[in-house]
Design a protein around this motif. Structure first.
Motif, PDB file in Angstrom:
ATOM      1  N   GLU A  36       0.841  -1.211   0.000  1.00  0.00           N
ATOM      2  CA  GLU A  36       0.000   0.000   0.000  1.00  0.00           C
ATOM      3  C   GLU A  36       0.868   1.250   0.000  1.00  0.00           C
ATOM      4  O   GLU A  36       1.847   1.328   0.747  1.00  0.00           O
ATOM      5  CB  GLU A  36      -0.903  -0.034   1.244  1.00  0.00           C
ATOM      6  N   HIS A  37       0.487   2.194  -0.823  1.00  0.00           N
ATOM      7  CA  HIS A  37       1.233   3.443  -1.026  1.00  0.00           C
ATOM      8  C   HIS A  37       2.642   3.156  -1.532  1.00  0.00           C
ATOM      9  O   HIS A  37       3.595   3.862  -1.209  1.00  0.00           O
ATOM     10  CB  HIS A  37       1.254   4.297   0.251  1.00  0.00           C
ATOM     11  N   CYS A 171      -3.347   9.927  -8.583  1.00  0.00           N
ATOM     12  CA  CYS A 171      -3.226   8.526  -8.145  1.00  0.00           C
ATOM     13  C   CYS A 171      -2.089   7.810  -8.875  1.00  0.00           C
ATOM     14  O   CYS A 171      -1.603   8.273  -9.907  1.00  0.00           O
ATOM     15  CB  CYS A 171      -4.539   7.788  -8.411  1.00  0.00           C
ATOM     16  N   GLY A 172      -1.687   6.658  -8.344  1.00  0.00           N
ATOM     17  CA  GLY A 172      -0.719   5.788  -9.015  1.00  0.00           C
ATOM     18  C   GLY A 172      -1.441   4.889 -10.027  1.00  0.00           C
ATOM     19  O   GLY A 172      -2.612   5.119 -10.347  1.00  0.00           O
ATOM     20  N   ILE A 173      -0.748   3.831 -10.476  1.00  0.00           N
ATOM     21  CA  ILE A 173      -1.284   2.983 -11.550  1.00  0.00           C
ATOM     22  C   ILE A 173      -2.071   1.774 -11.018  1.00  0.00           C
ATOM     23  O   ILE A 173      -2.790   1.110 -11.775  1.00  0.00           O
ATOM     24  CB  ILE A 173      -0.115   2.492 -12.462  1.00  0.00           C
ATOM     25  N   GLY A 340      -6.342   0.156   0.040  1.00  0.00           N
ATOM     26  CA  GLY A 340      -6.555   1.390  -0.736  1.00  0.00           C
ATOM     27  C   GLY A 340      -5.806   2.566  -0.134  1.00  0.00           C
ATOM     28  O   GLY A 340      -4.806   2.390   0.568  1.00  0.00           O
ATOM     29  N   ALA A 341      -6.317   3.761  -0.381  1.00  0.00           N
ATOM     30  CA  ALA A 341      -5.595   4.963   0.041  1.00  0.00           C
ATOM     31  C   ALA A 341      -5.630   5.179   1.554  1.00  0.00           C
ATOM     32  O   ALA A 341      -4.719   5.767   2.126  1.00  0.00           O
ATOM     33  CB  ALA A 341      -6.181   6.185  -0.660  1.00  0.00           C
TER      34      ALA A 341
HETATM   35  C1  GLA Z   1      -5.298   4.791  -4.093  1.00  0.00           C
HETATM   36  C2  GLA Z   1      -4.576   5.154  -5.384  1.00  0.00           C
HETATM   37  C3  GLA Z   1      -3.582   4.057  -5.776  1.00  0.00           C
HETATM   38  C4  GLA Z   1      -2.660   3.700  -4.603  1.00  0.00           C
HETATM   39  C5  GLA Z   1      -3.456   3.475  -3.326  1.00  0.00           C
HETATM   40  C6  GLA Z   1      -2.576   3.288  -2.117  1.00  0.00           C
HETATM   41  O1  GLA Z   1      -6.099   3.671  -4.298  1.00  0.00           O
HETATM   42  O2  GLA Z   1      -5.501   5.353  -6.438  1.00  0.00           O
HETATM   43  O3  GLA Z   1      -2.852   4.458  -6.920  1.00  0.00           O
HETATM   44  O4  GLA Z   1      -1.682   4.686  -4.427  1.00  0.00           O
HETATM   45  O5  GLA Z   1      -4.348   4.539  -3.061  1.00  0.00           O
HETATM   46  O6  GLA Z   1      -1.841   2.110  -2.227  1.00  0.00           O
END
Ligand code: GLA
Length: 393
Positions: A36-37, A171-173, A340-341
């Motif tokens: 996560e993160h 956000c990331g991928i 998640g986030a």
């Molecule tokens: C959100 C973002 C992801 C990721 C998570 C944490 O879901 O959209 O890209 O960074 O948080 O892992």
């Protein structure tokens, strides 16, 4: 279970066309099992697609307009294909609009207009990637109907880009990738730096993944998320004294980090970075233990992940911590963590099937007493990524 017949009736009520021209597509939500993160730090993640998500019905129009409607929200919009722009007031339709914008950026102009009806089963704002599933299902459906080639890795990248650049969420991928590339009964080990990935059969035998929704809206999530990202970038800058080529925390081993962490003067920034590097290491350890079918050890790694998100990364909060603590008290639970986030949203726990009823009753009780919020639980199976739907699902 999505009732396609009912959805088609709703589509016809909304747009008045006949059933023969309606095409149906589906993209799931996702749950992240560990890692996560780490995605925006070039580390690895281990998500899986859910069996529920967003279903999209669409049909071609004679003009060059796009019409958006949803069974979840009253807001509808009709826009011209040309000149699509972000507008706060357009609310959820900014996600599909972002995809049309993104396709245009990539030189893909739609040849015709479309009527679209979205039906979402993912609780909104719960951190199970409802927005990624809207983006990915839109991209997949439009590319399919336009007769373009389909590359689900590229769809994930384009969807993430649309969310970053059009919607403005950094956000990331991970979410878009899991939603686009998930496979039934498999989790995805994804290296977010290279986008190399491996489908790992997730065989949990008598244990089930149980998602607990805190029903705490993820307030301030965007600003706190961006703050964490910025702190990771600061950590990289300090560590460049020892590693001039370093661009992402995920490029460091735990040993390299430990030997050089002192270079990060700010104690908070150092803790953030430590979470990231240790969490990436936990993903690697997870692959080893899961390969040996050692679910006990995987549960312990899930617990360690949550504790680090609570103490070092500080993205949990009272609701997630209460739910996780209550979950760990139930016999038959191997591990429990936020997914998640963070800042609200959901937990994921690995629970023996014989304990599920007790889990839901006990955790629900303790959580409701402590927070005043009524949680929801989903015993989850791992489903497929985005696809066209030909039959009733
Ligand atoms: C959100 C973002 C992801 C990721 C998570 C944490 O879901 O959209 O890209 O960074 O948080 O892992």
């Amino acid at each position: 279970m999505v009732n396609l017949t009912a959805l088609k009736t709703q589509f016809i009520q909304a747009y008045g066309s006949d059933e023969s021209g309606i095409q149906v597509f589906h993209a799931p939500g996702r749950v992240n099992l560990i890692g996560e993160h780490t995605d925006y730090n070039g580390g690895s993640v281990f998500p899986a697609a859910l069996t529920f998500g967003t279903t999209l019905l669409l049909s071609a129009r004679a003009d060059r307009k796009l019409a958006f409607a949803s069974t979840n929200f009253p807001l509808t919009r009709e826009v011209d294909i040309e000149g699509i722009a972000f507008n706060e007031a357009d609310d959820w339709t900014n996600y599909p609009k972002g995809i049309v914008w993104e396709l245009a950026q990539r030189g893909i102009e739609l040849s015709q207009g479309y009527n679209m009806l979205y039906h979402g089963e993912i609780p909104n704002g719960a951190g199970l990637s409802s927005s990624a599933s809207i983006e990915v299902v839109t991209a997949f459906a439009l590319l399919t109907l336009e007769g373009k080639s389909i590359d689900t890795v590229q769809i994930a990248q384009w969807s993430q880009h649309a969310e970053n650049q059009f919607v403005g969420v950094n956000c990331g991928i991970m979410d878009q990738f899991a939603v686009a590339n998930g496979v039934k009964d498999h989790a995805i080990l994804l290296d977010c730096d290279t986008l190399k990935y491996e489908l790992v059969p997730f065989q949990s035998g008598e244990y089930k993944l149980v998602i607990g929704n805190t029903n705490k809206r993820r307030g301030l999530v965007d600003s706190k998320y961006n703050e964490r990202r910025a702190q990771c970038e600061q950590a990289v800058q300090h560590l460049q004294q020892a590693f001039p080529e370093l661009t992402l925390l995920g490029q460091l081993t735990l040993e390299q980090f430990n030997a050089n962490a002192y270079l990060i003067q700010d104690e908070t920034v150092r803790r953030r970075a430590r979470h990231v590097v240790e969490e990436i290491d936990r993903v690697a350890q997870s692959m080893v233990v899961l390969n040996n079918n050692d679910l006990d050890s995987f549960g312990k790694l899930m617990n360690a992940s949550h504790d680090s998100l609570r103490d070092l990364y500080e993205v949990t909060g009272i609701e997630l911590d209460t739910m996780v603590a209550a979950a760990r008290q139930v016999p038959g639970v191997l591990g429990s963590r936020m997914t998640g986030a963070g800042f609200g949203g959901c937990t994921v726990s690995l629970v023996h099937e014989a304990s599920i009823e007790r889990f839901i009753a006990n955790v629900g009780n303790v959580y409701e007493k402590a927070t005043g919020l009524v949680p929801a639980f989903y015993v989850c199976d791992i489903g497929d990524g985005v696809h066209q739907v030909k039959e009733e699902v």
